[in-house]
Write an enzyme that holds these catalytic residues in place. Structure first.
Site, PDB file in Angstrom:
ATOM      1  N   LYS A 128       8.291  -0.017   6.441  1.00  0.00           N
ATOM      2  CA  LYS A 128       7.604   0.273   7.709  1.00  0.00           C
ATOM      3  C   LYS A 128       8.527   1.089   8.611  1.00  0.00           C
ATOM      4  CE  LYS A 128       4.615  -3.802   7.688  1.00  0.00           C
ATOM      5  NZ  LYS A 128       3.240  -3.306   7.712  1.00  0.00           N
ATOM      6  N   HIS A 165       7.225  -4.614   1.230  1.00  0.00           N
ATOM      7  CA  HIS A 165       6.724  -3.426   1.918  1.00  0.00           C
ATOM      8  C   HIS A 165       7.112  -3.385   3.397  1.00  0.00           C
ATOM      9  CE1 HIS A 165       3.327  -5.957   3.188  1.00  0.00           C
ATOM     10  NE2 HIS A 165       3.050  -5.041   4.077  1.00  0.00           N
ATOM     11  N   LYS A 183      -2.113 -16.584   9.827  1.00  0.00           N
ATOM     12  CA  LYS A 183      -3.387 -15.866   9.699  1.00  0.00           C
ATOM     13  C   LYS A 183      -4.353 -16.411  10.748  1.00  0.00           C
ATOM     14  CE  LYS A 183      -2.720 -14.437   5.031  1.00  0.00           C
ATOM     15  NZ  LYS A 183      -2.213 -13.094   5.217  1.00  0.00           N
ATOM     16  N   LYS A 197       6.171  -8.596  -4.924  1.00  0.00           N
ATOM     17  CA  LYS A 197       6.129 -10.034  -4.783  1.00  0.00           C
ATOM     18  C   LYS A 197       4.717 -10.533  -5.117  1.00  0.00           C
ATOM     19  CE  LYS A 197       4.808 -11.332  -0.303  1.00  0.00           C
ATOM     20  NZ  LYS A 197       3.433 -10.994  -0.343  1.00  0.00           N
ATOM     21  N   HIS A 232       9.048 -11.064   3.836  1.00  0.00           N
ATOM     22  CA  HIS A 232       8.987 -10.157   4.991  1.00  0.00           C
ATOM     23  C   HIS A 232       9.778 -10.666   6.206  1.00  0.00           C
ATOM     24  CE1 HIS A 232       6.008  -8.431   2.494  1.00  0.00           C
ATOM     25  NE2 HIS A 232       4.968  -9.102   2.924  1.00  0.00           N
ATOM     26  N   GLU A 250      -1.370 -12.273  12.212  1.00  0.00           N
ATOM     27  CA  GLU A 250      -2.509 -11.545  11.657  1.00  0.00           C
ATOM     28  C   GLU A 250      -3.792 -12.176  12.180  1.00  0.00           C
ATOM     29  OE1 GLU A 250      -1.907 -10.139   7.361  1.00  0.00           O
ATOM     30  OE2 GLU A 250      -1.003 -12.124   7.392  1.00  0.00           O
ATOM     31  N   ASP A 264       4.362 -16.581   1.006  1.00  0.00           N
ATOM     32  CA  ASP A 264       3.704 -15.277   1.082  1.00  0.00           C
ATOM     33  C   ASP A 264       4.362 -14.358   2.123  1.00  0.00           C
ATOM     34  OD1 ASP A 264       1.431 -13.519   0.417  1.00  0.00           O
ATOM     35  OD2 ASP A 264       0.722 -13.932   2.440  1.00  0.00           O
TER      36      ASP A 264
HETATM   37  C1  BG6 Z   1       1.431  -9.248   2.198  1.00  0.00           C
HETATM   38  C2  BG6 Z   1       0.880 -10.650   2.185  1.00  0.00           C
HETATM   39  O1  BG6 Z   1       2.657  -9.190   1.557  1.00  0.00           O
HETATM   40  O2  BG6 Z   1       1.591  -8.832   3.542  1.00  0.00           O
HETATM   41  C3  BG6 Z   1      -0.436 -10.707   2.931  1.00  0.00           C
HETATM   42  O3  BG6 Z   1       0.703 -11.063   0.845  1.00  0.00           O
HETATM   43  C4  BG6 Z   1      -0.282 -10.159   4.322  1.00  0.00           C
HETATM   44  O4  BG6 Z   1      -0.920 -12.049   2.990  1.00  0.00           O
HETATM   45  C5  BG6 Z   1       0.382  -8.794   4.283  1.00  0.00           C
HETATM   46  O5  BG6 Z   1      -1.569 -10.050   4.878  1.00  0.00           O
HETATM   47  C6  BG6 Z   1       0.715  -8.310   5.679  1.00  0.00           C
HETATM   48  O6  BG6 Z   1       1.133  -6.986   5.620  1.00  0.00           O
HETATM   49  P1  BG6 Z   1       0.940  -6.017   6.844  1.00  0.00           P
HETATM   50  O7  BG6 Z   1       1.578  -4.749   6.392  1.00  0.00           O
HETATM   51  O8  BG6 Z   1      -0.525  -5.904   7.086  1.00  0.00           O
HETATM   52  O9  BG6 Z   1       1.650  -6.661   7.992  1.00  0.00           O
END
Ligand code: BG6
Length: 483
Positions: A189, A185, A331, A155, A247, A223, A242
């Site tokens: 997990k 991704h 964030k 993405k 996700h 985050e 994003d």
């Molecule tokens: C990414 C986003 O896909 O996932 C980022 O583009 C984000 O902005 C990240 O920080 C978060 O991934 P994880 O694995 O750290 O939760």
């Protein structure tokens, strides 16, 4: 090699070609993941990792840049100078300009050295989506697309439904859907896969898993980092595109989907698609967008982009009718934690009220699925305090911490996903119809946001969405730092 080698499924010897192989994603995520797979014996010396980059670097320079990102392997004692050097030895670094085609002959020469029907050749486009089309065309023109070829894309696959269609049409004009691996991704997990184990490898939750017993669901991905170096990219996307479009909606799908009859790519994805198609279009009162204070200063201009989004959403089907799903992500929040919390309905009748002891036992049962960090599952119950004094209640927990239960490192999502592409397993990747259905839900949200400014929130808070739940007499359940 680590002791877990025997538990590791074998993967056919493969070639991976990483377009954008010296970029941020490659250095931070892709190559450290390959390194762990190498240390575990899954990636062998028969693999080749071909780094295709716009500006060529020497192997030594590449190794020097990569090494700090592999530090956890060194500190855990598994990696050492020798195995790191052996890993670097799998790499070929070539110059490639996908627009002019410069370097395509070199790439073809390398690939053709080992080409064979049972050797997967995997092209990973770790480049901007605007280069996906040109990259695929280059591969086709160089006659490098065969039945054993696969394509990995990341993405953002577009910034809305129509642009997602365009990008996908470009890649689909060269690769078939069965050859395309769209990474989200989160699906790689460990705890996200465990959510499927929890639901479909056990019987006890299934009879409770519906509007009969569930009051509401909360999904939080918080985050603590800001946008940092990615401000320019991020400002075009924001939290809705994003994180929410992919996700968070994927997590929702895994919570809400029906049991597939087989755990395979088409059935799992069919069921997730049904959830996406059952989402009720979001209502503007049920969406809160936020931006952390200081974001504009980081960016160097004013901006309407959200760094936080929360919403209430319903899955309009028989199982979930009337159950709100509250989702939020942001964030610069107070903690880095992702959690799914299932809150069950209250008991229908309180037999303890007559003895005046029910108050402390009033908390609803909750199932907390801790996606990261400190991955695990907690089932919150009410128990009796031990000893005399009648029925005195206290909130207690059945606690399964994966870190403590399995005395081993939990692999990063990319490790699983990279190996699945070589194995030809698309279960944890997004199919085109899923991506488009997710955009269909998201596009109106983006449209509604166009003319409204996001609420500012202070760094280190949980964002500006308290009212979203307060309206229904509920509260957000904030994840704690330590799980
Ligand atoms: C990414 C986003 O896909 O996932 C980022 O583009 C984000 O902005 C990240 O920080 C978060 O991934 P994880 O694995 O750290 O939760």
């Amino acid at each position: 090699m680590t002791e877990q080698t025997s538990q590791i499924a074998t993967v056919p010897d493969s070639d991976y070609v990483i377009f954008g192989g010296t970029g941020d994603l490659a250095l931070r995520k892709i190559f450290p993941a390959f390194f762990w797979r190498f240390l575990d014996g899954q990636v062998t010396e028969n693999f080749r990792l071909i780094i295709a980059a716009h500006h060529i670097v020497s192997r030594d320079d590449f190794a020097e840049k990569l090494r700090p990102n592999c530090e956890d392997a060194f500190t855990s004692g598994v990696a050492n100078d020798d195995n790191f050097a052996a890993f670097i030895g799998l790499m070929n670094i070539i110059e490639l300009d996908v627009v002019s085609g410069k370097g395509a002959d070199n790439l073809a020469g390398l690939i053709n050295e080992k080409i064979s029907a049972d050797r997967p050749c995997i092209y990973y486009l770790a480049v901007a989506p605007s280069l996906f089309g040109a990259s695929c065309q280059l591969l086709q023109q160089a006659d490098l697309v065969h039945p054993q070829s696969r394509l990995i894309v990341e993405k953002p696959l577009g910034h809305d439904g129509p642009s997602a269609k365009l990008i996908n049409n470009e890649i689909l004009s060269v690769f078939t859907e069965e050859q395309i691996y769209r990474i989200d991704h989160y699906l790689g997990k460990e705890t996200v896969q465990n959510l499927m184990a929890l639901r479909f490898a056990n019987i006890i939750f299934e009879s409770l898993w519906s509007n009969n017993h569930i009051d509401h669901v909360q999904i939080t991905a918080a985050e603590t980092v800001g946008v940092g170096q990615r401000a320019e990219y991020y400002d075009k996307y924001g939290a809705v595109r994003d994180m929410l479009q992919n996700h968070l909606l994927q997590l929702l799908c895994l919570v809400a989907m029906e049991p597939p009859s087989q755990f395979n790519a088409s059935q799992v994805r069919d069921e997730k698609l049904r959830v996406l198609r059952a989402l009720r279009p979001a209502n503007s009162e049920d969406i809160v967008r936020g931006q952390y204070q200081g974001y504009e200063a980081e960016l160097g201009r004013t901006s309407n982009t959200d760094t936080f989004v929360a919403l209430k959403v319903f899955v309009d089907n028989w199982r979930w009718a009337g159950v709100p799903f509250y989702i939020r992500t942001g964030k610069k929040m107070a903690v880095r934690a992702s959690e799914i919390i299932i809150t069950f309905k209250r008991r229908p009748h309180d037999i303890f009220s007559t003895i005046g002891q029910s108050q402390k036992g009033d908390a609803p049962n909750r199932l907390v699925i801790r996606v990261q960090p400190q991955e695990g599952l907690r089932l919150q119950l009410t128990s009796k305090e031990p000893g005399p004094g009648g029925m005195r209640f206290f909130p207690s927990e059945l606690n399964l911490s994966f870190g403590e239960t399995f005395d081993q490192r939990l692999p990063d999502a990319y490790e699983r996903l990279l190996m699945d592409t070589a194995r030809g397993n698309q279960t944890l990747f997004m199919r085109l119809d899923e991506v488009l259905a997710a955009w269909q839900f998201i596009d109106p949200i983006i449209d509604m946001a166009k003319d409204t400014a996001p609420h500012l929130y202070r760094e280190g808070t949980m964002g500006p969405a308290d009212t979203l739940l307060a309206k229904a007499g509920r509260d957000w359940i904030d994840p704690s730092e330590d799980g």
